[in-house]
Design a protein around this motif. Structure first.
Motif, short mmCIF file in Angstrom:
data_model
loop_
_atom_site.label_atom_id
_atom_site.label_comp_id
_atom_site.label_asym_id
_atom_site.label_seq_id
_atom_site.Cartn_x
_atom_site.Cartn_y
_atom_site.Cartn_z
N ALA A 1 1.21 -1.22 -0.09
CA ALA A 1 -0.23 0.11 -0.18
C ALA A 1 1.38 1.49 0.52
O ALA A 1 0.76 2.38 -0.84
CB ALA A 1 -0.69 -0.24 1.13
N VAL A 2 1.86 1.36 0.90
CA VAL A 2 3.35 2.22 0.83
C VAL A 2 3.66 2.54 -0.76
O VAL A 2 3.19 3.92 -1.47
CB VAL A 2 3.85 2.22 2.09
CG1 VAL A 2 5.23 3.32 2.27
CG2 VAL A 2 3.69 2.51 3.19
N GLN A 3 3.63 1.27 -1.13
CA GLN A 3 5.05 1.51 -2.63
C GLN A 3 3.93 2.18 -3.80
O GLN A 3 3.75 2.90 -4.30
CB GLN A 3 5.13 0.03 -3.00
CG GLN A 3 5.95 0.16 -3.80
CD GLN A 3 5.56 -1.07 -4.96
OE1 GLN A 3 5.69 -2.40 -3.93
NE2 GLN A 3 6.09 -1.62 -6.04
N SER A 4 2.10 1.38 -3.06
CA SER A 4 1.84 2.30 -4.08
C SER A 4 1.03 3.68 -4.24
O SER A 4 0.59 4.28 -5.24
CB SER A 4 -0.35 1.30 -4.57
OG SER A 4 -0.11 0.41 -4.27
N ALA A 5 0.62 4.29 -2.67
CA ALA A 5 0.71 5.66 -2.82
C ALA A 5 1.64 6.26 -2.90
O ALA A 5 1.59 7.52 -3.60
CB ALA A 5 1.16 5.75 -0.78
N LEU A 6 3.10 6.06 -3.28
CA LEU A 6 4.41 6.58 -4.13
C LEU A 6 4.22 6.93 -4.79
O LEU A 6 4.02 7.34 -5.86
CB LEU A 6 5.54 6.09 -3.34
CG LEU A 6 6.09 6.01 -1.79
CD1 LEU A 6 6.80 4.92 -1.70
CD2 LEU A 6 5.86 7.58 -0.63
#
Length: 77
Positions: free
Chosen positions: A25-30
């Motif tokens: 999820a963090v990767q997608s948000a970035l």
């Protein structure tokens, strides 16, 4: 540790799964926040993706736990 596939998954397996999905999820948000993918962002993506995948696989399979008397045998007693 019992994996997620077993009938009674352990608490560690559930935590590994949640942490793996949070990393994704963090990767997608970035990715969504960056207007263009720079080299640094690409490096971060290539570091986070295998880490999240390893956490998910470890949660599915389960990590073996050492026996209870394992720590006693280290000192040769």
């Amino acid at each position: 540790m019992n994996g997620l596939i077993s009938s009674t998954p352990s608490q560690s397996a559930v935590r590994l799964t949640i942490s793996g999905f949070l990393l994704l999820a963090v990767q997608s948000a970035l990715l969504l926040m960056s207007p263009s993918l720079t080299r640094d962002a690409g490096t971060l993506i290539w570091v986070l993706t295998p880490l999240a995948l390893c956490a998910f696989v470890a949660a599915l399979v389960g990590v073996p736990e050492p026996p209870e008397g394992h720590w006693r045998q280290r000192h040769g007693r």
